[in-house]
Scaffold this motif. Structure first.
Motif, mmCIF file in Angstrom:
data_model
loop_
_atom_site.group_PDB
_atom_site.id
_atom_site.type_symbol
_atom_site.label_atom_id
_atom_site.label_comp_id
_atom_site.label_asym_id
_atom_site.label_seq_id
_atom_site.Cartn_x
_atom_site.Cartn_y
_atom_site.Cartn_z
ATOM 1 N N ALA A 29 -8.909 -2.425 4.358
ATOM 2 C CA ALA A 29 -8.756 -2.895 5.740
ATOM 3 C C ALA A 29 -9.495 -4.222 5.961
ATOM 4 N N ASP A 30 -10.747 -4.290 5.545
ATOM 5 C CA ASP A 30 -11.533 -5.518 5.786
ATOM 6 C C ASP A 30 -10.987 -6.696 4.984
ATOM 7 N N ALA A 31 -10.694 -6.430 3.714
ATOM 8 C CA ALA A 31 -10.197 -7.517 2.859
ATOM 9 C C ALA A 31 -8.850 -8.025 3.357
ATOM 10 N N LEU A 32 -7.988 -7.119 3.807
ATOM 11 C CA LEU A 32 -6.680 -7.531 4.319
ATOM 12 C C LEU A 32 -6.827 -8.340 5.604
ATOM 13 N N LEU A 57 -0.735 -2.917 12.000
ATOM 14 C CA LEU A 57 -0.790 -1.868 10.975
ATOM 15 C C LEU A 57 -2.226 -1.574 10.560
ATOM 16 N N LEU A 58 -3.038 -2.645 10.551
ATOM 17 C CA LEU A 58 -4.393 -2.492 10.026
ATOM 18 C C LEU A 58 -5.282 -1.661 10.954
ATOM 19 N N ASP A 59 -4.843 -1.511 12.211
ATOM 20 C CA ASP A 59 -5.646 -0.713 13.140
ATOM 21 C C ASP A 59 -5.670 0.751 12.746
ATOM 22 N N PHE A 94 10.776 -12.847 0.412
ATOM 23 C CA PHE A 94 11.879 -12.817 1.382
ATOM 24 C C PHE A 94 12.411 -11.395 1.519
ATOM 25 N N MET A 95 12.563 -10.941 2.770
ATOM 26 C CA MET A 95 13.036 -9.563 2.980
ATOM 27 C C MET A 95 13.531 -9.382 4.409
ATOM 28 N N GLY A 96 14.158 -8.235 4.641
ATOM 29 C CA GLY A 96 14.521 -7.850 6.001
ATOM 30 C C GLY A 96 13.321 -7.258 6.706
ATOM 31 N N LYS A 97 13.369 -7.177 8.041
ATOM 32 C CA LYS A 97 12.179 -6.783 8.792
ATOM 33 C C LYS A 97 11.766 -5.334 8.548
ATOM 34 N N ASP A 98 12.692 -4.499 8.054
ATOM 35 C CA ASP A 98 12.310 -3.109 7.778
ATOM 36 C C ASP A 98 11.416 -2.995 6.551
ATOM 37 N N ASN A 99 11.243 -4.095 5.836
ATOM 38 C CA ASN A 99 10.429 -4.062 4.619
ATOM 39 C C ASN A 99 9.122 -4.830 4.729
ATOM 40 N N ILE A 100 8.781 -5.289 5.931
ATOM 41 C CA ILE A 100 7.577 -6.121 6.089
ATOM 42 C C ILE A 100 6.342 -5.386 5.576
ATOM 43 N N VAL A 101 6.221 -4.111 5.957
ATOM 44 C CA VAL A 101 4.996 -3.368 5.651
ATOM 45 C C VAL A 101 4.662 -3.393 4.152
ATOM 46 N N PHE A 102 5.690 -3.304 3.329
ATOM 47 C CA PHE A 102 5.423 -3.274 1.883
ATOM 48 C C PHE A 102 4.928 -4.621 1.356
ATOM 49 N N HIS A 103 5.328 -5.703 2.007
ATOM 50 C CA HIS A 103 4.992 -7.031 1.497
ATOM 51 C C HIS A 103 3.769 -7.650 2.151
ATOM 52 N N SER A 104 3.486 -7.262 3.381
ATOM 53 C CA SER A 104 2.355 -7.891 4.071
ATOM 54 C C SER A 104 1.125 -6.997 4.066
ATOM 55 N N GLU A 105 1.294 -5.703 3.794
ATOM 56 C CA GLU A 105 0.147 -4.805 3.789
ATOM 57 C C GLU A 105 -0.045 -4.106 2.441
ATOM 58 N N ILE A 106 0.989 -3.396 1.984
ATOM 59 C CA ILE A 106 0.784 -2.512 0.835
ATOM 60 C C ILE A 106 0.693 -3.284 -0.480
ATOM 61 N N TRP A 107 1.607 -4.202 -0.714
ATOM 62 C CA TRP A 107 1.549 -4.985 -1.962
ATOM 63 C C TRP A 107 0.274 -5.836 -2.004
ATOM 64 N N GLY A 145 -10.039 -5.904 -7.977
ATOM 65 C CA GLY A 145 -11.378 -5.415 -7.672
ATOM 66 C C GLY A 145 -11.958 -6.032 -6.410
ATOM 67 N N GLU A 146 -11.097 -6.309 -5.431
ATOM 68 C CA GLU A 146 -11.552 -7.009 -4.229
ATOM 69 C C GLU A 146 -11.479 -6.176 -2.956
ATOM 70 N N GLY A 147 -11.347 -4.862 -3.082
ATOM 71 C CA GLY A 147 -11.419 -3.993 -1.913
ATOM 72 C C GLY A 147 -12.838 -3.483 -1.720
ATOM 73 N N ALA A 148 -13.016 -2.555 -0.772
ATOM 74 C CA ALA A 148 -14.351 -2.058 -0.436
ATOM 75 C C ALA A 148 -15.002 -1.293 -1.591
ATOM 76 N N ASN A 149 -14.192 -0.780 -2.516
ATOM 77 C CA ASN A 149 -14.764 -0.024 -3.641
ATOM 78 C C ASN A 149 -15.129 -0.910 -4.833
ATOM 79 N N GLY A 150 -14.972 -2.226 -4.692
ATOM 80 C CA GLY A 150 -15.317 -3.138 -5.783
ATOM 81 C C GLY A 150 -14.386 -2.988 -6.968
ATOM 82 N N GLY A 151 -14.909 -3.296 -8.152
ATOM 83 C CA GLY A 151 -14.106 -3.178 -9.362
ATOM 84 C C GLY A 151 -13.940 -4.515 -10.067
#
Ligand SMILES: [Zn+2]
Length: 597
Positions: A196-199, A220-222, A293-306, A315-321
């Protein structure tokens, strides 16, 4: 020169694609990639068919095919359609290759090693009569969200929501109707809250994104929860952990493997190019940029999950690595999402037959006629409606009467009177004005394409076409029989404008720009086209399918520069044949009848 990754959403291989799919991301991404190549950038345009998950299995069942057979069948159809539309992929591949499996498993292992994949107990379904795991798709019940009574254990086909079998009201086995028994079992989850913080920090650095994408992603991040990445399923990428890798009933969730396709396709392209490390130039170079490039139903996968998966692999999330064997990977530069295209006021729907498949369209109309419509009237910033009447109007009034007519009249007149590009005399003010207009179009149109404003870009290009048509009407060179010197100057001027405009038009309308190039006496390839190649899997025995498969690829190394090139007087010109085809008004009724048949 910058390395530019052009990453297109992966079409799902459970049927042929309709024009809504290519309108949303196929054509806009190709316009962008072609333009960026002409600006001298090192572009890599990748994608492929998304071939795992339940809908493939359901389609395969309905056709009496295995999942691998159904995926191969629709992979080939989609490859042929995208080729016919002239989409200039460097590599269009598929998710059932050994290379993709290896890349997915490598990324999973890195995420797992860095502590971003959680193993949790969840309730899984087993068949009480056999004691065996009941795959999600074989469980049916009522959707808790919309009340649809045939929702499946992994998703509701009515409202499109992803489900767990335990969400279903009154679940039943589709095999024998019995009520499944739910037992505790382990599954894997992507630890999204750890990003969440890194995103948030990353999104704050994103400028120039379409506001809807940025706002949607911030919302989404909320509320982030760990997201399941494994399923009770026998069709997908095996989970690369001891005790799991050999289990036939557990697979990675289809979305998890599909987004990794952008990376695996780049790696496959590099391996096929003979320089296996070449992919790093688009993924590890901090100066490289990437556009998705994608349709709006796929935003979540490209702007948040990927992005979360990439942060975890780095290794750049809260758990390090630590970065894994693939090194530190670039996050998306921009997520370019389109809205929806509707058809005669209705949502595209294969099952309700509100549909026009790319293949059927291209059997009757030219690829550039479709590309023009999509560029000029596509769902770039708002939902837009495809109607046959509007297609007819845009084709006949704009493409044929505007651009096509300019090309035809000017080349025909020069061919008839001079047989060649005439030698110009001294240019007059009106001549210089026209050439200044078409030269200026390189900057205005180019800037708009670079900002992914394709609709405004082709609008500016058509304004320059209109200026050239007005110049012809005003100067009327056909009345200059008595003054061949002035006639030659005017025709030279308008031919130079046509030459400039064929370059400006070429990202949008590559097929016809190639024709105009040839009509102006040019040789060789002006707007390179993709081609289909049958290839063997690079890692036989590892993916889900073996044997040859078709890829879409091409050689785009020799594209012309995005600039005005002076015509050479004396270049021989022949009488042109029309570049575009005028359509009969009767096609509107014919097509609507087809739709209602
Ligand atoms: Zn539902």
């Amino acid at each position: 020169m910058t390395h530019v990754l052009t990453a297109l959403a992966w079409p799902y291989a459970n049927g042929p694609r309709h024009i809504g799919h290519v309108a949303g991301f196929g054509v806009p991404a190709d316009v962008f990639a072609r333009y960026m190549r002409m600006r001298g950038h090192d572009v890599l345009m990748v994608s492929g068919t998304d071939e795992h998950g339940t809908p493939i299995l359901v389609q395969a069942d309905s056709e009496g095919l295995t999942a691998a057979e159904a995926a191969a069948k629709y992979n080939r159809i989609i490859v042929e359609d995208l080729d016919a539309l002239g989409l200039s992929y460097d590599l269009f591949t598929r998710t059932t290759t050994g290379n993709h499996y290896k890349t997915v498993q490598e990324l999973f292992s890195t995420l797992y090693g860095n502590g971003y994949i959680l193993q949790k107990k969840t309730l899984g379904a087993i068949s009480p009569s056999t004691g065996r795991t009941l795959p999600d798709r074989y469980i049916e019940g009522t959707c808790p969200h919309c009340g649809f009574d045939s929702a499946r254990g992994d998703q509701c086909d009515n409202c499109g929501r992803q489900l767990d079998p335990t969400d279903l009201i009154d679940p039943k086995s589709r095999i024998n109707g019995e009520t499944p028994k739910f037992v505790e079992e382990d599954h894997f989850f992507l630890d999204l809250p750890a990003f969440a913080d890194a995103l948030n920090a990353w999104l704050d650095t994103r400028t120039g994104w379409r506001t809807n994408v940025l706002r949607f992603t911030k919302n989404l991040l909320d509320e982030m929860h760990p997201r399941p990445i494994s399923r009770d399923l026998d069709w997908g990428v095996p989970i690369p952990l001891e005790g799991w890798i050999d289990r036939p009933d557990k697979r990675l969730y289809v979305w998890f493997d599909a987004v990794i396709g952008y990376l695996s396709a780049t790696i496959e392209w590099a391996r096929r190019s003979g320089d296996p490390d070449a992919w790093k130039r688009w993924w590890q170079d901090p100066e490289a940029v990437s556009y998705y490039f994608m349709g709006k139903d796929n935003i979540v996968f490209h702007s948040e999950i990927w992005p979360a998966m990439l942060l975890g692999a780095n290794g750049e999330g809260a758990n390090g690595g630590e970065p894994g064997p693939l090194g530190k990977l670039n996050l998306p530069t921009e997520v370019v999402s389109s809205e929806f295209l509707t058809m005669e006021g209705k949502q595209f729907s294969s099952s309700r037959r509100v549909v026009i498949y790319v293949r059927d369209f291209l059997e009757r109309y030219s690829p550039d006629a479709l590309r023009y419509y999509i560029c000029a009237a596509g769902p770039e910033n708002q939902d837009s409606d495809f109607t046959w009447a509007e297609f007819l109007r845009r084709n006949n009034d704009e493409l044929v009467a505007g651009w096509g007519n300019l090309v035809n009249r000017s080349i025909a007149m020069a061919a008839k009177n001079f047989g060649a590009v005439p030698e110009p005399g001294e240019l007059e003010e009106v001549d210089r004005e026209l050439l200044a207009t078409t030269k200026a179009a390189f900057d205005t149109v180019g800037d708009l394409i670079g900002a992914n404003k394709v609709r405004a870009g082709i609008g500016e290009a058509m304004k320059a076409v209109a200026a050239a048509n007005k110049y012809l009407a005003d100067t009327a060179p056909w009345k200059m029989k008595e003054d061949p010197k002035r006639q030659g100057t005017v025709l030279y001027t308008v031919l130079q404008a046509v030459s400039d405009l064929k370059t400006v038009m070429s990202p949008f309308l590559p097929h016809s720009s190639q024709r105009v190039h040839e009509l102006l006496g040019g040789e060789g390839v002006f707007a390179p086209m993709p081609f289909i190649e049958e290839v063997a899997d690079l890692d036989e025995g590892q993916g889900a399918t073996d044997g040859p498969y078709p890829i879409l690829t091409g050689d785009y190394s020799d594209v012309p520069k995005w600039e005005s090139v002076p015509l050479v007087p004396g270049t021989v010109l022949e009488k042109p044949t029309p570049v575009f085809t005028k359509l009969e008004p009767s096609i509107v009724d014919e097509e609507i009848e087809r739709l209602n048949a």
